[in-house]
Scaffold this motif. Structure first.
Motif, PDB file in Angstrom:
ATOM      1  N   PHE A 620       0.599   7.169  12.091  1.00  0.00           N
ATOM      2  CA  PHE A 620      -0.718   7.293  11.469  1.00  0.00           C
ATOM      3  C   PHE A 620      -1.818   7.357  12.525  1.00  0.00           C
ATOM      4  N   THR A 621      -1.709   6.514  13.554  1.00  0.00           N
ATOM      5  CA  THR A 621      -2.729   6.544  14.615  1.00  0.00           C
ATOM      6  C   THR A 621      -2.655   7.838  15.419  1.00  0.00           C
ATOM      7  N   ASP A 622      -1.467   8.448  15.494  1.00  0.00           N
ATOM      8  CA  ASP A 622      -1.342   9.721  16.216  1.00  0.00           C
ATOM      9  C   ASP A 622      -2.142  10.839  15.564  1.00  0.00           C
ATOM     10  N   ALA A 711       3.009  10.505   7.042  1.00  0.00           N
ATOM     11  CA  ALA A 711       1.679  10.126   7.542  1.00  0.00           C
ATOM     12  C   ALA A 711       0.692  11.267   7.352  1.00  0.00           C
ATOM     13  N   ALA A 712       1.104  12.486   7.691  1.00  0.00           N
ATOM     14  CA  ALA A 712       0.209  13.635   7.538  1.00  0.00           C
ATOM     15  C   ALA A 712      -0.101  13.896   6.067  1.00  0.00           C
ATOM     16  N   CYS A 713       0.903  13.749   5.210  1.00  0.00           N
ATOM     17  CA  CYS A 713       0.674  13.948   3.772  1.00  0.00           C
ATOM     18  C   CYS A 713      -0.334  12.939   3.230  1.00  0.00           C
ATOM     19  N   MET A 714      -0.191  11.679   3.636  1.00  0.00           N
ATOM     20  CA  MET A 714      -1.096  10.648   3.132  1.00  0.00           C
ATOM     21  C   MET A 714      -2.514  10.865   3.625  1.00  0.00           C
ATOM     22  N   LYS A 715      -2.661  11.242   4.887  1.00  0.00           N
ATOM     23  CA  LYS A 715      -4.004  11.454   5.408  1.00  0.00           C
ATOM     24  C   LYS A 715      -4.654  12.702   4.811  1.00  0.00           C
ATOM     25  N   ILE A 735       2.018  -0.071   1.982  1.00  0.00           N
ATOM     26  CA  ILE A 735       1.719  -0.334   3.396  1.00  0.00           C
ATOM     27  C   ILE A 735       1.375   0.965   4.106  1.00  0.00           C
ATOM     28  N   GLU A 736       2.145   2.016   3.839  1.00  0.00           N
ATOM     29  CA  GLU A 736       1.864   3.300   4.474  1.00  0.00           C
ATOM     30  C   GLU A 736       0.479   3.811   4.072  1.00  0.00           C
ATOM     31  N   GLY A 737       0.108   3.624   2.809  1.00  0.00           N
ATOM     32  CA  GLY A 737      -1.221   4.034   2.384  1.00  0.00           C
ATOM     33  C   GLY A 737      -2.309   3.283   3.122  1.00  0.00           C
ATOM     34  N   VAL A 799      -1.429  -4.057   9.362  1.00  0.00           N
ATOM     35  CA  VAL A 799      -1.144  -4.268  10.790  1.00  0.00           C
ATOM     36  C   VAL A 799      -0.779  -5.720  11.077  1.00  0.00           C
ATOM     37  N   ASN A 800      -1.507  -6.657  10.483  1.00  0.00           N
ATOM     38  CA  ASN A 800      -1.299  -8.073  10.792  1.00  0.00           C
ATOM     39  C   ASN A 800      -0.034  -8.633  10.169  1.00  0.00           C
TER      40      ASN A 800
END
Length: 828
Positions: A620-622, A711-715, A735-737, A799-800
């Motif tokens: 996701f950060t990528d 990740a690309a689909c969600m963004k 979590i992915e969302g 993240v936490n």
């Protein structure tokens, strides 16, 4: 009466409590002066413990005493410990009670014989005797040239100031049994006082216990707080809007008072963790704002401690380990101002406060304290709470104990601690080294890349040691495993294709032969493994049988809710008996999964852990620098539409039809479905497409099928939805969302409750309620500030709490522990 973790255990920080000046030599109460030895010597050390039956508070202290004196020999009245890691491989010398009838379960019934039993343990050949005592260990017989140091968790509480409470709780207030009990306790008090004279130096686990020692024995005690594994608890700066209390539910813990207090504060939410005799009474007093969770494994307790705004504690404890553990998480404490809490919590009189006290064990006093906390007159910083907890670490305990022994026995040259026991981090290094030698056979039934497979992929690609993976079907999962360097073998699992979770379709005649082939293949691979790690239900059954035959321990990573909502009766029966008879351990991916498997199998708590799935944020950060319109172009999605995404295989229980029904009430929105029908659910996909055509939604619904780049689909979308109509075992998509920095709307059931705090990090709707879903989507579409707030809190939550490092380390630690336990059995 044994003492539980939160009754006994705890703290380091060395404190000297001089309750009176020591009398001059020759005066009453003076300790005799020893003749000086000719030369310093390394002492032979004996450690004497009351009884070894469970790994609780006193045993955690014993574990660290052994670490300080690794060559010591161990003595105890009885030894029936199952979890023996704390003994570091040492043999225990026991008393005659060990061989008496029913001693394993009824050892407390032999209390009248324990003074005699402890006196028969021969420690005459040792220079230094250290007793770890909350009952009789301090009564071991020593000679004039031996030094006896007694670490006292408490004088025998049920024989002294808590006698009357003990008799009431045991229904021994009247009658012949009461008379006998009172006589025995009188005898124990007399013996307890007499044997205190044979102790050269007392150590108390708190100043509170030091005062009790002075009251009972008329002796001073040096205070060394018991060790708390502070490093097992992680600091969390972000707190949720709920209070927590956690304890065994027995009368003196006063959990009922806390629950009743919050019943008078309906606007405040309380979470209660623990079980015990008072559970039914406490549940009856709980109001809607009080969540009674019952017993929970460490992972769940840790999670709630980290997230709670404050920890509420109403008992008068000798020490109170849970109070320190909460502070280690950065969570302030609201505590009853008596007992050990006064030593572990800093109130507003300190420059860096970590909690507040209330004066009475009453409902009104607790309510006042909570209201005071809410007013915020005292500012509590999580970092200050953590720093205060560090005073009670394992390292501090070890340093303090060895320093005190060196002070009272300067003629001894203390043996060095082993290199891997010098400090807590060395212990972690040791465990990591052991884990690197671990040989794991990981087994999964599927070749598809579903949520269970993605979660297993995260484990096996990051695990240290030798990992061999075995699949019962070929497909994208095998390709993904090989891409990260994991060794993979594929067996023909076609014979299991007709076996469904719901039990509707019966297996065919050829199934037995196919199962035997799978079993032979799994057996062949398991013989080189230390532990078999099975990931799904069908793989669990084959792996369990293979483990039974090859005598390899089997750990099942449970990623389902094993209930009649998800499984047929035959499947549940198979799961029940495989789990009870063939599995060594179960890892559940959520509280909901753990609760269901416990209800089905009555699995003992020591055989079950909850480990939340870990999901890497890297994919996701990528994509942070990639514009959303570029991602939409990649998947052929409209640039300017408001897109609501669904990310799951197409299955009725996943509830994609609920989103389609909601879409009819949201005419300005589009729906994006990412996922395929994987397990014979093609008819459901056809039903969804027919609904789209029938209601004229074709221009607003986009079926993308299976996609590798989630990740690309969600963004690419604006909102991520989770629409399962039955309880979800975990809810990976949520979590992915959150990691994609998109607001999430989820169904309120199952493992989702472990992830989402409604309207703080996501929005919850009732499962299957299309209208409520439509209302939530409309609200989010029209409120940019709400979307931004949920995105910020959701990302921090993901993240936490659900990082991959903690996830993999937790699974690896369990596998290594199970394998080590098997090795010890073989060695014996």
């Amino acid at each position: 009466m044994t003492q539980t973790v939160d009754e006994v255990l705890i703290e380091p920080a060395q404190t000297r409590l001089d309750l009176r000046e020591p009398p001059p030599v020759g005066m009453p109460g003076a300790r005799p002066v020893r003749a000086e030895r000719a030369a310093p010597k390394v002492p032979r050390v004996a450690i004497v413990h009351d009884w070894l039956v469970a790994y609780a508070g006193a045993e955690r202290v014993l574990e660290q005493i052994i670490a300080c004196f690794p060559d010591a020999d161990i003595f105890s009245v009885v030894d029936f410990m199952d979890e023996r890691a704390c003994l570091q491989g040492k043999r225990v010398t026991t008393s005659f009670i060990q061989k008496l009838p029913f001693a394993k379960k009824k050892y407390r019934g032999y209390l009248p014989l324990m003074p005699l039993a402890i006196e028969q343990l021969d420690v005459s050949g040792y220079d230094l005797v250290i007793s770890s005592s909350h009952a009789v260990a301090k009564g071991v017989l020593t000679g004039p040239d031996q030094i006896h140091i007694s670490y006292v968790h408490s004088p025998i509480r049920y024989a002294w100031d808590l006698q009357h409470q003990y008799l009431r709780q045991s229904n021994l207030t009247a009658g012949m049994k009461s008379m006998m009990a009172r006589i025995v306790l009188h005898y124990m008090r007399t013996w307890d006082i007499r044997t205190s004279n044979s102790v050269d130096h007392f150590i108390a686990n708190s100043a509170f216990i030091a005062r009790r020692i002075h009251k009972v024995y008329h002796r001073d005690a040096h205070v060394i707080f018991p060790p708390v594994d502070v490093d097992a608890f992680q600091l969390n700066e972000i707190k949720d809007d709920f209070y927590l209390t956690a304890s065994r539910m027995v009368p003196y813990k006063k959990i009922d008072l806390i629950v009743e207090a919050f019943a008078k504060m309906p606007e405040r939410r309380l979470v209660v963790i623990g079980d015990g005799p008072d559970m039914r009474k406490i549940r009856a007093k709980a109001s809607p704002n009080v969540e009674i969770m019952g017993y929970q494994p460490f992972s769940v307790l840790h999670d709630r401690m980290r997230r709670a705004k404050a920890f509420v504690f109403a008992a008068e404890e000798d020490f109170g380990i849970s109070v320190v553990e909460a502070q280690a998480c950065g969570t302030p404490v609201i505590a009853y101002g008596k007992g050990g809490a006064l030593e572990t919590v800093r109130d507003a009189s300190h420059a860096e406060p970590t909690g507040i006290f209330f004066d009475e064990q009453s409902i009104e006093s607790i309510v006042d304290a909570v209201q005071e906390f809410e007013l915020g007159a005292v500012a509590f910083r999580p970092a200050d709470c953590r720093a205060n907890a560090q005073r009670f670490s394992i390292g501090h305990f070890r340093e303090s104990l060895r320093a005190h022994v060196g002070h009272v026995a300067p003629h001894f040259v203390l043996p060095p601690m082993r290199e891997d026991d010098i400090d807590d981090r060395k212990g972690e290094v040791k465990e990591a080294a052991q884990a690197s030698d671990l040989r794991v056979l990981a087994v999964d039934q599927s070749g598809a890349l579903g949520g269970a497979e993605l979660s297993m992929l995260e484990v096996v690609k990051n695990m240290r040691g030798d990992v061999q993976t075995l699949l019962f079907d070929d497909g994208p999962f095998r390709i993904a495993l090989e891409a990260v360097g994991v060794k993979v073998d594929v067996l023909d699992g076609a014979a299991l294709g007709n076996v469904r979770k719901d039990g509707i379709k019966r297996p065919g005649a050829g199934m037995l032969g196919g199962v035997l082939k799978l079993l032979r293949g799994t057996l062949a691979k398991s013989r080189d493994a230390d532990v078999i790690y099975v990931n799904t239900q069908r793989a669990m059954v084959i792996g369990a049988i293979a483990g039974l035959i090859s005598r390899r321990p089997v750990v099942w990573h449970l990623r389902d809710i094993v209930s009649e909502d998800h499984f047929g009766r035959t499947q549940l029966t198979i799961i029940k008996w495989c789990t009870k008879l063939m599995l060594e351990h179960v890892i559940a991916n959520s509280t909901a999964s753990a609760t269901a498997v416990t209800a089905l199998t009555r699995l003992r708590e020591e055989r079950l852990d909850v480990v939340f799935n870990g999901i890497s944020a890297d994919p996701f950060t990528d994509l942070e620098a990639v514009a959303q319109h570029e991602l939409r172009d990649r998947f052929g999605l409209p640039r300017d539409a408001f897109l609501v995404g669904s990310f799951s295989r197409l299955a009725r229980w996943k509830g994609q039809h609920v989103l389609l029904e909601a879409l009819r009430e949201c005419p300005e929105m589009h729906a994006v479905f990412v996922g395929a029908a994987l397990f014979g659910e093609d008819a459901y996909e056809a039903e969804l497409r027919a609904f789209v055509a029938e209601h004229g939604l074709a221009d607003r619904v986009h079926f993308l099928g299976f996609q590798h780049d989630i990740a690309a689909c969600m963004k690419a979308v604006d909102i991520v939805t989770h629409t399962s109509i039955m309880p979800e075992p975990f809810g990976r998509v949520i979590i992915e969302g959150m990691l994609s920095k998109r607001p999430v709307v989820a169904a309120r059931a199952g493992g989702v409750i472990d992830i989402v705090k409604d309207r703080e990090n996501a929005i919850l709707c009732e499962p299957g309620d299309a209208r409520a879903l439509a209302q939530a989507l409309d609200e989010l579409a029209g409120d940019a500030s709400l979307r931004e707030r949920l995105v910020h809190a959701g990302y921090a939550n993901a993240v936490n709490r659900f990082g991959t490092r903690r996830y993999v380390e937790s699974v690896e630690k369990i596998l290594n522990r199970v394998a080590s336990k098997k090795r010890r059995r073989v060695a014996v």
